[in-house]
Design an enzyme around this catalytic site. Sequence first.
Site, PDB file in Angstrom:
ATOM      1  N   SER A 150      12.637  21.036  10.543  1.00 34.23           N
ATOM      2  CA  SER A 150      11.559  20.535  10.193  1.00 34.23           C
ATOM      3  C   SER A 150      10.433  21.753   9.898  1.00 34.23           C
ATOM      4  O   SER A 150       9.511  21.710   9.024  1.00 34.23           O
ATOM      5  CB  SER A 150      10.616  19.770  11.056  1.00 34.23           C
ATOM      6  OG  SER A 150      11.532  18.469  11.307  1.00 34.23           O
ATOM      7  N   LYS A 195       2.319  15.217  12.990  1.00 31.33           N
ATOM      8  CA  LYS A 195       2.131  16.630  12.814  1.00 31.33           C
ATOM      9  C   LYS A 195       0.402  16.870  11.971  1.00 31.33           C
ATOM     10  O   LYS A 195       0.137  17.612  12.273  1.00 31.33           O
ATOM     11  CB  LYS A 195       3.383  16.921  11.978  1.00 31.33           C
ATOM     12  CG  LYS A 195       4.606  17.084  12.652  1.00 31.33           C
ATOM     13  CD  LYS A 195       5.907  17.425  11.751  1.00 31.33           C
ATOM     14  CE  LYS A 195       7.017  17.271  12.472  1.00 31.33           C
ATOM     15  NZ  LYS A 195       8.211  17.199  11.906  1.00 31.33           N
TER      16      LYS A 195
END
Length: 326
Positions: A150, A195
């Site tokens: 990621s 996030k």
Amino acid sequence: DTSDYSAYNHLTSKEERTMGSISHDSSVMYSLIYAYKEAAKIDSNVKLDYKLSGIKVYYRSVNSLFRVGDFIYKINDFDVNNDIENFVNAYNTKKTGDLFYIIRDGEEKCITYQNFTDDNWYTFYAYYDINYTTASPRIKVNSATSGGPSAGLLQTLSIFNRLTTNDYTMGLKIAGTGTIDVSGNVGAIGAIKQKVITASNNNADIFFCPKANSEEGKSAYDSLSSSKRKKMKFVIVEKFSDATNYLKDAPARITEPTSCGESDTDSARKTVSGEYARDFVRISVPPPFSPPGTCTSSSTTSGLVCAIIATDPSTSAACPTTSKYG
């Protein structure tokens, strides 16, 4: 409820662990390759020699003959070590009956390839051999306990920023997520909502979001208070160049830090923490290629990365994990 994880029920525990290592290792490879390649366009002294070393199976279906971690190095008569072009062509045109030579758990095996079906297929990462001894500037990759792809975008940005004389971050606290490949494409990730919120809670100035996650990411961003949205810019990117082009025009937050630790902009120097925090890999690029008196650092929260500028030429650049290819 573990129903969402049924796609992994047929894998062994070893295979599941191996998946994280594969995506981590390939992420570091791709970030290094692309960052050096782009930096070399600016400075001809920057160089990184690498070559394809094989293909590693990342995930497999229930009835696949392959296993996670299988390393494909030869197809029929074409060995990647001495005939890369024909090896790549053989892989791209693979068909039932082709002989795939692999290394599994340290042993060489031969598998007769069968065309993919609904329950017979696999995904993979291309692996590269990087010549660290001839790299200019030298690079050192330390071990890490994290896995997953990621953080590829921000990892690449951190390395690229260190390799160039221009400081693209300009003291801004930059967060973001997204995989990276050797062509600089930014790919989709998971947990984008968490996030975005974590970046905002840690006072990031900019958040880079993959285009593939833009709808969910923008929804999370819009759910923030107006003051938080004013503080953190939400930027959608599809390629690495989208991020660097944005940063060229981003307003700089001028700071006068005294070290890579605490400073007058203390909050901008602290690593991102919280529910999604985990370890990160350190990638060290020694002087003289960094601007005098600077260093770059990053910290990851499951693919969320903050790239920050500080001032200690003896401190290593820090970058997290990431990226999928193929």
